[in-house]
Design an enzyme around this catalytic site. Structure first.
Site, PDB file in Angstrom:
ATOM      1  CE  LYS A  13      -4.384  -1.680   1.931  1.00  0.00           C
ATOM      2  NZ  LYS A  13      -5.083  -1.853   2.766  1.00  0.00           N
ATOM      3  NE  ARG A  28      -7.619  -8.237   1.561  1.00  0.00           N
ATOM      4  CZ  ARG A  28      -7.274  -7.371   0.600  1.00  0.00           C
ATOM      5  NH1 ARG A  28      -6.353  -6.764   0.682  1.00  0.00           N
ATOM      6  NH2 ARG A  28      -7.937  -7.502  -0.614  1.00  0.00           N
TER       7      ARG A  28
HETATM    8  C1  7PJ Z   1      -8.070  -4.518   2.663  1.00  0.00           C
HETATM    9  C2  7PJ Z   1      -9.227  -5.247   2.314  1.00  0.00           C
HETATM   10  C3  7PJ Z   1      -7.596  -4.370   4.030  1.00  0.00           C
HETATM   11  C4  7PJ Z   1      -9.507  -5.683   4.548  1.00  0.00           C
HETATM   12  C5  7PJ Z   1      -8.501  -4.418   0.583  1.00  0.00           C
HETATM   13  C6  7PJ Z   1      -5.764  -3.393  -1.185  1.00  0.00           C
HETATM   14  C7  7PJ Z   1      -6.981  -2.619  -1.449  1.00  0.00           C
HETATM   15  N1  7PJ Z   1      -9.822  -5.864   3.319  1.00  0.00           N
HETATM   16  N2  7PJ Z   1      -9.423  -5.173   1.059  1.00  0.00           N
HETATM   17  N3  7PJ Z   1      -8.282  -5.159   4.819  1.00  0.00           N
HETATM   18  N4  7PJ Z   1      -7.706  -3.674   1.543  1.00  0.00           N
HETATM   19  N5  7PJ Z   1     -10.102  -6.428   5.460  1.00  0.00           N
HETATM   20  O1  7PJ Z   1      -5.631  -4.766  -1.246  1.00  0.00           O
HETATM   21  O2  7PJ Z   1      -4.560  -2.847  -1.227  1.00  0.00           O
HETATM   22  O3  7PJ Z   1      -6.732  -3.655   4.423  1.00  0.00           O
HETATM   23  S1  7PJ Z   1      -8.466  -3.867  -1.138  1.00  0.00           S
END
Ligand code: 7PJ
Length: 279
Positions: free
Chosen positions: A226, A260
């Site tokens: 990010k 994640r």
């Molecule tokens: C996140 C997400 C996060 C959760 C995305 C990306 C943007 N779901 N979905 N937490 N980010 N729970 O993957 O950079 O930080 S989409």
């Protein structure tokens, strides 16, 4: 700590890796890589999913809506047609919990039928019908904090105190979940790095991750590649692996239970070294 994810369970006594499978043509770091022409290629998805499971992912997060800053919204039909066949295919071919990254009640309902084991909602189940659809599913839910909407969330994020504000929001959503019939032991909290937050907000949240961990609910963190990493290091999105791994280690040390990430093998190595030292 255990999460009951439909036909599978997740053991949260140690940190787990959630691999990101973006079925979007326009995600900021890996958009379109799973496409064949205009459509998602199930062969490409399964190839990547299998590698992620082999590399140590306990959960695969399938999303069909890009929520990167400034992203255009997709129609429900589009999101549905991208996500459901992928959930079905992974559930059929691989032994892994499939999480569905969606805010839509109808997609939640369809995904349950397709074998999803977890709901991950960047809007914390605030969209119409999402809360009751998630409750009916019986699956664990990840509640994420976002300030504003994806299109404009990075314009001028403001908080009284970011840790307190995010914490209060998440606890309000936990109460709403409890009232809808989702027990706290099926709820995962996520401060939502990069979702309506400046670099300083993001760093502050990470410095105070214990505030979320101390609720007793498992904490999920997502900062893989990010811009908070780009902002500190001055690196483009394809050069943020080391920064992502540093944050992964710091967050599991602070008690995060699910990380994640795009780079599953490298993150699993970090977590396994951490566990070895911990003994
Ligand atoms: C996140 C997400 C996060 C959760 C995305 C990306 C943007 N779901 N979905 N937490 N980010 N729970 O993957 O950079 O930080 S989409």
């Amino acid at each position: 700590m255990r999460l009951s994810c439909g036909s599978r369970t997740l053991d949260l006594s140690h940190p787990l890796v959630m691999g990101i499978l973006n079925t979007t043509p326009d995600s900021f770091s890996d958009g379109g890589s799973l496409f064949q022409g205009q459509n998602v290629s199930l062969d490409k998805v399964l190839f990547k999913a299998e590698a992620m499971v082999r590399d140590g992912a306990a959960i695969l997060d399938v999303g069909g809506e890009s929520t990167r800053p400034g992203a255009a919204p997709v129609t429900l039909e589009e999101e549905m047609s991208r996500v459901i066949p992928v959930v079905e295919a992974i559930n059929r071919e691989l032994d892994v919990v499939v999480s569905v990254d969606t805010s839509s009640a109808s997609l939640i309902k369809e995904a349950v039928g397709a074998g999803a084991g977890m709901i991950n909602d960047v809007r914390a189940l605030q969209s119409p019908g999402a809360l009751s659809a998630a409750a009916d599913s019986g699956l664990p839910v990840c509640l994420m904090h976002m300030q504003g909407k994806p299109v404009t969330m990075q314009v001028q994020p403001e908080y009284k105190g970011v840790v307190e504000d995010v914490g209060e929001f998440l606890l309000r959503r936990v109460s709403a979940c409890n009232e809808a019939g989702i027990a706290s032991d099926q709820i995962i909290l996520d401060p939502g790095f990069g979702f309506g937050k400046t670099l300083e907000h993001n760093l502050d949240l990470l410095r105070h991750l214990e505030a979320f961990v101390s609720t007793g609910m498992p904490v999920l963190v997502g900062f893989s590649r990010k811009s908070m990493i780009g902002n500190v290091l001055g690196r483009d999105v394809d050069k943020r692996l080391a920064g992502s791994l540093a944050l992964a280690l710091l967050s599991v040390q602070s008690g995060a239970r699910i990380v994640r990430v795009h780079d599953v093998a490298e993150t699993s190595d970090v977590i396994n070294m951490y566990r070895a030292v911990l003994g």
